[in-house]
Design an enzyme around this catalytic site. Structure first.
Site, PDB file in Angstrom:
ATOM      1  N   SER A  44      -6.167  -7.173 -11.200  1.00  0.00           N
ATOM      2  CA  SER A  44      -5.398  -6.108 -10.557  1.00  0.00           C
ATOM      3  C   SER A  44      -6.012  -4.742 -10.786  1.00  0.00           C
ATOM      4  CB  SER A  44      -3.957  -6.113 -11.083  1.00  0.00           C
ATOM      5  OG  SER A  44      -3.948  -5.954 -12.489  1.00  0.00           O
ATOM      6  N   ASN A  89      -2.065  -1.237  -6.363  1.00  0.00           N
ATOM      7  CA  ASN A  89      -1.819  -0.572  -7.642  1.00  0.00           C
ATOM      8  C   ASN A  89      -2.113   0.923  -7.598  1.00  0.00           C
ATOM      9  OD1 ASN A  89      -0.758  -2.664  -9.136  1.00  0.00           O
ATOM     10  ND2 ASN A  89      -2.753  -3.449  -9.750  1.00  0.00           N
ATOM     11  N   GLU A 105      -4.039  -9.670  -2.067  1.00  0.00           N
ATOM     12  CA  GLU A 105      -4.995  -8.590  -1.805  1.00  0.00           C
ATOM     13  C   GLU A 105      -6.409  -9.122  -2.059  1.00  0.00           C
ATOM     14  OE1 GLU A 105      -4.985  -3.831  -2.913  1.00  0.00           O
ATOM     15  OE2 GLU A 105      -4.364  -5.264  -4.437  1.00  0.00           O
ATOM     16  N   HIS A 113      -6.484 -10.782  -5.512  1.00  0.00           N
ATOM     17  CA  HIS A 113      -5.414 -10.262  -6.378  1.00  0.00           C
ATOM     18  C   HIS A 113      -4.077 -10.837  -5.938  1.00  0.00           C
ATOM     19  CE1 HIS A 113      -2.739  -6.552  -7.481  1.00  0.00           C
ATOM     20  NE2 HIS A 113      -2.604  -7.517  -8.361  1.00  0.00           N
TER      21      HIS A 113
END
Length: 731
Positions: free
Chosen positions: A442, A513, A475, A463
């Protein structure tokens, strides 16, 4: 070519078959309505025809819903008066449905008319259930995979082709509410138990049972067309009905916080429609449906959660390389993430090798699938045979030699570059040169991690979000040297496990993120400033965020936040912007308050892990200021903290397709779904207003809110993102 055809048999039963040309599942379009209308006219006018069966030419399904392009065409046809165009178009569709419902009956006596049955081979959604709802009896095949219901509310609209009015009058507002307000879908047997369908029959007897009913000369008058009809559960002016609607209003506002227009419009249509005769109620429903369709929130939700999501799942951003379907996947690391990846892979029928350093840990990872399947069996959603088949696909082991023959590796070990490099070398000593290696991370840069690989072209980031089996977004991160085959392999894998992918270029925190961390940080920063924690949390929920920033950091764990902060500060040095946030976060960690996992964080918890309210000690350490900001200012800070990062992600070529920015935001961290996503929200409020508002925030709260150059440029030109970055033009 026509989507509807009709044949009449020797017994005088006409069968209208719906078979949308070029589609795997039926969808209703403008021509379809016209064709159906003509065939119904023919059947009602033909003395030979005793009754009609409406069914599907698609195996295992009746219809998947409406082609939403119809709505756009209605708007376009109306020119400067889109509301009138939509209302006229909707009422024309209602006329067709009402014609089926009345079936030639005398309007005064309810005598005559021809029975019309719906025969559903399987799934019937949206208009695919609203058409059966106007028929006089609904027969459904005993197909446990079928789903029946009205899911419109999930994409920002509500059942507007009579579904709302008819279901309320058929079942009563209370009984209908889960199907209307929650979009609840049911298999045929549950649909019958709930009263959505009339009969469930073996699939091979579907047509025969419908025909038998038609020839029995049944009564076909709908309850709401009978004299003396009384609404189940009571009308709004009845004591029981009054309480139902009062409760429904409170429930809707409690759940939606007033930001989802469709739910409020649905309740208005149901309430107002229940006060008037049926044909007037249909007009009221159409007016509220028009109101919702003209609301930019609904338009954005349809675009992001239906059109764009579907396009991404079908490979809108996939490189043009041959099929890369995964046959055998190796999952390295059997912790929560690895166990989840193994589960969804096996559920998709993919052979899985689940590796951990200790056999006990590998077995524990496989046990996650056992527990998942046991829950499914308890809920009658799985069988022992299915469980054994899924578990049979997972080989839990410590032996890297078992990875031989894998065409994809997903590494999900500890977030440490050294550990990941060591695992990469071990894996590639066994796998062949064509095997794609994916790292589940991440935060760690993919380009750097790829240096440990034999071939950086075949190295990629995938991800997953936790918990893997529940979160829809995946992702996919391209390193600087990642090749098209690796991207295609990752996309095809995500499609196999029935998730929604977005593809982004490598950068710190990737896309999700980089947007969600500033949201959390802004909430913590406000605590330090003396903003009331309850104001922060409720302002977030009132603007459509599923969790306030303080609750979110509790859920993800405070010590993880500390770890990310330390790593970010080490990487950024003097440019690190979040020192004030760290003071609060590190203090919480030092106090041993690590979030939900320790039953103590920004919130207090009872012995069973249930939140009991915000922790009082927070106010003792960071006193609440006497003067509090306006709730709108708090909301703007929380929204722009995320939205500006989405703009910067486009500016820096991290995001390559704006559709991924919106779909990823909603599915990845729940960004205000009513808005359609951060970029859709900017289009809704207008880039000039957005630039002016965020620059005002920058003057008051710091440069992190300064409008990026891209937003400034678009504001000067009054541009929208879906015009400047039109996906159709890009394609």
């Amino acid at each position: 070519m026509t989507d509807f055809t009709m044949k009449t048999d020797a017994d005088g039963v006409a069968t209208i078959t719906w078979d949308t040309v070029g589609k795997s599942m039926n969808v209703m379009n403008q021509q379809g309505f016209e064709d159906l209308d003509k065939l119904i006219d023919q059947a009602l006018a033909d003395d030979v025809v005793k009754g009609v069966i409406i069914t599907s030419g698609k195996e295992g399904s009746f219809a998947g819903g409406m082609d939403l392009n119809i709505i756009a065409k209605m708007k376009e046809a109306a020119g400067d008066n889109p509301a009138q165009g939509l209302m006229d178009g909707l009422m024309a569709c209602h006329a067709v449905l009402r014609k089926i419902e009345r079936a030639g009956m005398d309007p005064k006596t309810n005598k005559g008319g021809k029975p019309i049955a719906a025969a559903l081979p399987g799934t019937a959604l949206g208009i695919g259930y609203e058409i059966p709802l106007v028929c006089h009896r609904i027969f459904a095949a005993d197909n446990p995979k079928a789903k029946i219901g009205l899911p419109e509310i999930m994409v920002g609209i509500f059942p507007g082709m009579g579904g709302t009015t008819r279901l309320v009058r058929k079942m009563g507002a209370m009984a209908a509410s889960p199907f209307l307000l929650e979009g609840k879908l049911s298999d045929p047997k549950k649909a019958k138990a709930a009263g959505l369908v009339d009969e469930v029959v073996p699939a091979d007897e579907l047509q025969a049972k419908a025909k038998e009913w038609i020839l029995s000369e049944p009564s076909i008058v709908k309850p709401w067309d009978e004299k003396g009809y009384k609404m189940p559960g009571g009308a709004p002016y009845h004591p029981a009905g009054f309480m139902t609607y009062v409760g429904a209003s409170a429930m809707i506002n409690g759940k939606t916080k007033g930001v989802y227009p469709a739910a409020k419009a649905l309740l208005s249509a149901a309430y107002e429609g229940a006060l008037v005769p049926f044909d007037t109620a249909i007009k009221i429903e159409a007016r509220w449906f028009t109101n919702v369709l003209l609301n930019p929130s609904s338009s954005n939700m349809i675009r992001s959660l239906f059109i764009n999501k579907e396009a991404l799942e079908k490979g809108a951003v996939r490189p043009d390389v041959p099929d890369q379907k995964v046959q055998k996947v190796g999952v390295i690391g059997a912790g929560m993430m690895g166990a989840g990846i193994a589960l969804v892979s096996a559920l998709a029928g993919i052979e899985v090798v689940l590796i951990d350093s200790k056999q006990e840990a590998a077995d524990k990872g496989k046990a996650y699938t056992t527990a998942y399947m046991d829950k499914g069996i308890a809920r009658k959603k799985a069988t022992e045979e299915k469980k054994e088949a899924v578990l049979g696909l997972i080989n839990a082991t410590t032996d890297y030699a078992a990875l031989e023959g894998c065409d994809l590796i997903v590494e999900a070990v500890f977030e440490d570059p050294g550990v990941k490099a060591e695992v990469t070398a071990k894996v590639q000593a066994v796998t062949g040169p064509d095997c794609i290696f994916a790292t589940n991370t991440s935060t760690l840069p993919i380009t750097e991690l790829a240096k440990a690989a034999n071939d950086a072209e075949k190295f990629i980031g995938i991800h997953f979000f936790s918990p893997v089996d529940k979160m829809m977004l995946v992702e996919i991160i391209k390193g600087k040297q990642t090749g098209d085959v690796a991207v295609a392999k990752a996309l095809d894998f995500v499609r196999q496990i029935k998730k929604t992918p977005i593809v982004v270029n490598d950068a710190r925190f990737f896309y999700a993120n980089r947007c969600i961390i500033p949201y959390i940080n802004e909430g913590i920063r406000m605590v330090k400033e003396g903003v009331a924690p309850a104001l922060i949390e409720n302002a977030a929920k009132l603007v459509g965020m599923p969790l306030g920033p303080l609750q979110l950091v509790d859920e993800t764990s405070i010590d993880l936040g500390v770890k990310i902060a330390k790593a970010t500060r080490a990487a950024m040095g003097d440019a690190y912007p979040d020192g004030a946030v760290d003071e609060v976060l590190f203090w919480m960690a030092d106090e041993g308050r690590l979030g939900r996992k320790s039953n103590s964080g920004f919130y207090a918890y009872d012995d069973k892990g249930k939140r009991t309210g915000l922790w009082e000690g927070l106010g003792e350490k960071y006193a609440v200021a006497d003067e509090q900001p306006d709730v709108t200012e708090v909301q703007h800070r929380l929204l722009f903290a995320q939205v500006l990062e989405a703009v910067r992600a486009i500016e820096e070529d991290v995001l390559m397709d704006i559709r991924e920015g919106d779909v990823g935001a909603i599915l990845g961290w729940g960004f205000a779904p009513w808005s359609g996503g951060p970029l859709s929200w900017l289009d809704m409020v207008g880039t000039p207003w957005a630039a002016e508002t965020t620059n005002a925030l920058a003057e008051k709260h710091g440069d992190r809110f300064k409008a990026p150059e891209l937003l400034e440029d678009m504001a000067a030109k009054a541009q929208s993102f879906y015009v400047r970055f039109d996906p159709a033009k890009a394609a």
